[in-house]
Motif scaffolding. Structure first.
Motif, PDB file in Angstrom:
ATOM      1  N   ARG A 118      43.284 -32.877  -2.415  1.00 40.23           N
ATOM      2  CA  ARG A 118      44.340 -33.766  -1.930  1.00 40.23           C
ATOM      3  C   ARG A 118      45.484 -32.980  -1.283  1.00 40.23           C
ATOM      4  O   ARG A 118      45.896 -31.945  -1.785  1.00 40.23           O
ATOM      5  CB  ARG A 118      44.867 -34.573  -3.125  1.00 40.23           C
ATOM      6  CG  ARG A 118      45.861 -35.664  -2.790  1.00 40.23           C
ATOM      7  CD  ARG A 118      46.267 -36.392  -4.051  1.00 40.23           C
ATOM      8  NE  ARG A 118      46.910 -35.510  -5.013  1.00 40.23           N
ATOM      9  CZ  ARG A 118      46.953 -35.746  -6.327  1.00 40.23           C
ATOM     10  NH1 ARG A 118      46.375 -36.811  -6.843  1.00 40.23           N
ATOM     11  NH2 ARG A 118      47.571 -34.896  -7.114  1.00 40.23           N
ATOM     12  N   ASP A 119      45.978 -33.494  -0.166  1.00 41.79           N
ATOM     13  CA  ASP A 119      47.114 -32.924   0.551  1.00 41.79           C
ATOM     14  C   ASP A 119      46.842 -31.492   1.018  1.00 41.79           C
ATOM     15  O   ASP A 119      47.779 -30.733   1.295  1.00 41.79           O
ATOM     16  CB  ASP A 119      48.382 -32.972  -0.324  1.00 41.79           C
ATOM     17  CG  ASP A 119      49.663 -32.852   0.487  1.00 41.79           C
ATOM     18  OD1 ASP A 119      49.662 -33.262   1.653  1.00 41.79           O
ATOM     19  OD2 ASP A 119      50.662 -32.333  -0.050  1.00 41.79           O
ATOM     20  N   CYS A 120      45.584 -31.123   1.089  1.00 43.31           N
ATOM     21  CA  CYS A 120      45.196 -29.768   1.564  1.00 43.31           C
ATOM     22  C   CYS A 120      45.966 -28.667   0.833  1.00 43.31           C
ATOM     23  O   CYS A 120      46.354 -27.651   1.444  1.00 43.31           O
ATOM     24  CB  CYS A 120      45.426 -29.653   3.061  1.00 43.31           C
ATOM     25  SG  CYS A 120      44.364 -30.726   4.032  1.00 43.31           S
ATOM     26  N   GLY A 121      46.237 -28.864  -0.439  1.00 45.00           N
ATOM     27  CA  GLY A 121      46.942 -27.858  -1.221  1.00 45.00           C
ATOM     28  C   GLY A 121      48.444 -27.842  -1.002  1.00 45.00           C
ATOM     29  O   GLY A 121      49.113 -26.906  -1.430  1.00 45.00           O
ATOM     30  N   GLY A 122      49.000 -28.883  -0.372  1.00 39.39           N
ATOM     31  CA  GLY A 122      50.436 -28.947  -0.115  1.00 39.39           C
ATOM     32  C   GLY A 122      51.230 -29.429  -1.318  1.00 39.39           C
ATOM     33  O   GLY A 122      50.839 -29.236  -2.474  1.00 39.39           O
ATOM     34  N   GLN A 123      52.361 -30.093  -1.048  1.00 42.06           N
ATOM     35  CA  GLN A 123      53.283 -30.502  -2.112  1.00 42.06           C
ATOM     36  C   GLN A 123      52.628 -31.434  -3.135  1.00 42.06           C
ATOM     37  O   GLN A 123      53.015 -31.460  -4.296  1.00 42.06           O
ATOM     38  CB  GLN A 123      54.503 -31.196  -1.503  1.00 42.06           C
ATOM     39  CG  GLN A 123      55.363 -30.307  -0.620  1.00 42.06           C
ATOM     40  CD  GLN A 123      56.244 -29.359  -1.414  1.00 42.06           C
ATOM     41  OE1 GLN A 123      56.323 -29.438  -2.633  1.00 42.06           O
ATOM     42  NE2 GLN A 123      56.925 -28.466  -0.708  1.00 42.06           N
ATOM     43  N   SER A 124      51.639 -32.221  -2.695  1.00 42.02           N
ATOM     44  CA  SER A 124      50.969 -33.170  -3.595  1.00 42.02           C
ATOM     45  C   SER A 124      49.549 -32.726  -3.922  1.00 42.02           C
ATOM     46  O   SER A 124      48.653 -33.549  -4.125  1.00 42.02           O
ATOM     47  CB  SER A 124      50.950 -34.571  -2.967  1.00 42.02           C
ATOM     48  OG  SER A 124      52.257 -35.065  -2.792  1.00 42.02           O
ATOM     49  N   ALA A 125      49.314 -31.424  -3.967  1.00 45.37           N
ATOM     50  CA  ALA A 125      47.984 -30.886  -4.219  1.00 45.37           C
ATOM     51  C   ALA A 125      47.430 -31.412  -5.540  1.00 45.37           C
ATOM     52  O   ALA A 125      48.161 -31.703  -6.490  1.00 45.37           O
ATOM     53  CB  ALA A 125      48.028 -29.359  -4.248  1.00 45.37           C
ATOM     54  N   GLY A 126      46.100 -31.523  -5.596  1.00 43.16           N
ATOM     55  CA  GLY A 126      45.449 -31.999  -6.812  1.00 43.16           C
ATOM     56  C   GLY A 126      44.216 -32.788  -6.439  1.00 43.16           C
ATOM     57  O   GLY A 126      43.570 -32.537  -5.431  1.00 43.16           O
ATOM     58  N   GLY A 127      43.889 -33.765  -7.271  1.00 40.09           N
ATOM     59  CA  GLY A 127      42.731 -34.599  -7.026  1.00 40.09           C
ATOM     60  C   GLY A 127      41.527 -34.163  -7.837  1.00 40.09           C
ATOM     61  O   GLY A 127      41.603 -33.264  -8.672  1.00 40.09           O
ATOM     62  N   LEU A 128      40.403 -34.818  -7.577  1.00 41.00           N
ATOM     63  CA  LEU A 128      39.182 -34.646  -8.346  1.00 41.00           C
ATOM     64  C   LEU A 128      38.100 -33.956  -7.521  1.00 41.00           C
ATOM     65  O   LEU A 128      38.236 -33.828  -6.300  1.00 41.00           O
ATOM     66  CB  LEU A 128      38.668 -36.020  -8.789  1.00 41.00           C
ATOM     67  CG  LEU A 128      39.599 -36.814  -9.717  1.00 41.00           C
ATOM     68  CD1 LEU A 128      39.235 -38.286  -9.692  1.00 41.00           C
ATOM     69  CD2 LEU A 128      39.512 -36.258 -11.134  1.00 41.00           C
ATOM     70  N   ASP A 129      37.018 -33.545  -8.175  1.00 37.97           N
ATOM     71  CA  ASP A 129      35.858 -33.104  -7.413  1.00 37.97           C
ATOM     72  C   ASP A 129      35.086 -34.349  -6.966  1.00 37.97           C
ATOM     73  O   ASP A 129      35.437 -35.478  -7.314  1.00 37.97           O
ATOM     74  CB  ASP A 129      34.987 -32.145  -8.224  1.00 37.97           C
ATOM     75  CG  ASP A 129      34.430 -32.749  -9.520  1.00 37.97           C
ATOM     76  OD1 ASP A 129      34.325 -33.997  -9.610  1.00 37.97           O
ATOM     77  OD2 ASP A 129      34.086 -31.980 -10.426  1.00 37.97           O
ATOM     78  N   ASP A 130      34.033 -34.158  -6.186  1.00 33.80           N
ATOM     79  CA  ASP A 130      33.326 -35.293  -5.593  1.00 33.80           C
ATOM     80  C   ASP A 130      32.768 -36.247  -6.646  1.00 33.80           C
ATOM     81  O   ASP A 130      32.899 -37.479  -6.521  1.00 33.80           O
ATOM     82  CB  ASP A 130      32.196 -34.799  -4.686  1.00 33.80           C
ATOM     83  CG  ASP A 130      32.718 -34.217  -3.378  1.00 33.80           C
ATOM     84  OD1 ASP A 130      33.747 -34.708  -2.883  1.00 33.80           O
ATOM     85  OD2 ASP A 130      32.090 -33.281  -2.852  1.00 33.80           O
ATOM     86  N   ASP A 131      32.120 -35.699  -7.682  1.00 33.83           N
ATOM     87  CA  ASP A 131      31.541 -36.562  -8.712  1.00 33.83           C
ATOM     88  C   ASP A 131      32.631 -37.295  -9.488  1.00 33.83           C
ATOM     89  O   ASP A 131      32.500 -38.491  -9.779  1.00 33.83           O
ATOM     90  CB  ASP A 131      30.679 -35.739  -9.677  1.00 33.83           C
ATOM     91  CG  ASP A 131      29.397 -35.241  -9.032  1.00 33.83           C
ATOM     92  OD1 ASP A 131      29.013 -35.789  -7.975  1.00 33.83           O
ATOM     93  OD2 ASP A 131      28.788 -34.303  -9.579  1.00 33.83           O
ATOM     94  N   GLY A 132      33.704 -36.586  -9.807  1.00 36.43           N
ATOM     95  CA  GLY A 132      34.804 -37.221 -10.528  1.00 36.43           C
ATOM     96  C   GLY A 132      35.465 -38.309  -9.706  1.00 36.43           C
ATOM     97  O   GLY A 132      35.852 -39.360 -10.230  1.00 36.43           O
ATOM     98  N   TYR A 133      35.577 -38.067  -8.401  1.00 35.09           N
ATOM     99  CA  TYR A 133      36.200 -39.058  -7.524  1.00 35.09           C
ATOM    100  C   TYR A 133      35.344 -40.317  -7.427  1.00 35.09           C
ATOM    101  O   TYR A 133      35.856 -41.438  -7.434  1.00 35.09           O
ATOM    102  CB  TYR A 133      36.422 -38.450  -6.147  1.00 35.09           C
ATOM    103  CG  TYR A 133      37.263 -39.302  -5.227  1.00 35.09           C
ATOM    104  CD1 TYR A 133      38.577 -39.631  -5.556  1.00 35.09           C
ATOM    105  CD2 TYR A 133      36.750 -39.764  -4.020  1.00 35.09           C
ATOM    106  CE1 TYR A 133      39.356 -40.398  -4.699  1.00 35.09           C
ATOM    107  CE2 TYR A 133      37.526 -40.524  -3.159  1.00 35.09           C
ATOM    108  CZ  TYR A 133      38.827 -40.846  -3.513  1.00 35.09           C
ATOM    109  OH  TYR A 133      39.596 -41.620  -2.670  1.00 35.09           O
ATOM    110  N   ALA A 134      34.036 -40.123  -7.356  1.00 35.92           N
ATOM    111  CA  ALA A 134      33.136 -41.275  -7.311  1.00 35.92           C
ATOM    112  C   ALA A 134      33.261 -42.113  -8.576  1.00 35.92           C
ATOM    113  O   ALA A 134      33.300 -43.355  -8.519  1.00 35.92           O
ATOM    114  CB  ALA A 134      31.694 -40.803  -7.114  1.00 35.92           C
TER     115      ALA A 134
END
Length: 331
Positions: A118-134
């Motif tokens: 998420r956010d390409c590692g910028g101020q809001s970096a984070g998120g899930l991997d592909d399986d977790g996102y699904a």
């Protein structure tokens, strides 16, 4: 061959059943196909917001309290992140928000914000991997289908498409977002993907990115359109013109515009720029392309550690006071 009266009676009764069945199916279809948002749309002003929490902790009558209390009363989208609402609890969170929406006779407006890198590692970096996102978006979709009566509005992954060319991951983003659309889509949910804003990508480039999501989605229900100006400050008139320019290159897609912090326009900065103001309340504009405007980025929440702000998404009392300085004068 002669047909008996009994046979005729049975055939007529069967015909009545078929007609009634068709009528019931039509009513059910209409119930699953609510009106899209438009002028006058009201979304939830949730008691679970950070503004509400800030008001509860501030001294009554203080500038911090006045700003937080005012913002807590404004209908504003709720942001779902896997950090705050992981897969095992996000469904319950949405169910609670839906109950609030019903009590206010309001629609549920959510921002889904948790895709990989998420956010390409910028101020809001984070998120899930592909399986977790699904798994996460699947849980969100299940919960939204259970809350169909609130006619949910979903802003899907702000900045994801407009940033993709800069980050060099357009194909990955298209695949991830198309899968998320398929997981979340229903006849009662209106999905808007990232549409950048009027001072970012040219309309033709933005439309080309959005078109890939629409084509890639397998569900068939797809997206309603795109959201512009999310977390940004561009003037409403500029965003309306931009939305029309983008939509003219797409087939029947519509837009929503974030007016939460554009009351003073933009000074060219995106991260906690000073001197900004809240914009028009949600549901005050709309035309044949722009469904309406909404408050999507919650005013008072930081854009990141810039211009004196805390981490992205944290409540920042000074920003809340500044943004509301003209609407609570004399209170």
């Amino acid at each position: 061959m002669a047909i008996s009266r009994r046979t005729i009676t049975i055939l007529v009764a069967a015909g009545v059943v078929v007609v009634v069945g068709i009528a019931i199916a039509a009513v059910a279809l209409n119930a699953r196909s609510p009106e899209p948002p438009g002028p006058g749309t009201r979304v939830l002003a949730s008691a679970q917001s950070k503004a509400t929490d800030a008001a509860s902790r501030a001294a009554a009558g203080s500038p911090e309290y006045d700003a937080a209390q005012y913002l807590s009363e404004q209908p504003t989208a709720i942001w779902l992140t896997p950090e705050g609402d992981p897969t095992d609890v996000v469904g319950e969170r949405i169910a609670d928000l839906a109950e609030e929406a019903r009590a206010q006779s309001a629609r549920l407006a959510l921002v889904v914000y948790g895709l990989p890198e998420r956010d390409c590692g910028g101020q809001s970096a984070g998120g899930l991997d592909d399986d977790g996102y699904a798994a996460w978006t699947g849980a969100i979709g299940d919960a939204l289908r259970a809350a169909a009566d609130t006619s949910p509005l979903v802003m899907l992954e702000p900045d994801s498409l407009a940033l993709a060319p800069e980050c060099g991951n357009v194909s990955e983003r298209v695949s991830q977002l198309a899968s998320a659309v398929d997981a979340i889509a229903s006849d009662s949910t209106w999905i808007y993907v990232d549409g950048g804003h009027s001072d970012w990508l040219p309309a033709g480039e933005m439309a080309g990115l959005i078109e890939q999501i629409d084509r890639a989605s397998d569900d068939g229900r797809g997206i309603r359109g795109f959201a512009t100006n999310v977390s940004n400050f561009q003037p409403t008139d500029d965003e309306v013109a931009y939305a029309h320019d983008v939509a003219a290159r797409l087939d029947g897609l519509h837009a929503v515009i974030d007016t939460s912090r554009n009351g003073a326009g933009s000074n060219g900065e995106w991260c906690n720029p000073p001197g900004r103001l809240v914009g028009e309340p949600g549901g005050t504009i709309g035309d044949d392309v722009v469904d309406t405007n909404l408050w999507i980025k919650p005013p008072g929440e930081s854009d990141g550690e810039c211009n004196g702000g805390p981490a992205a998404g944290r409540w920042w009392p000074e920003a809340a006071i500044g943004l509301t300085r003209e609407v609570i004068v004399g209170d």
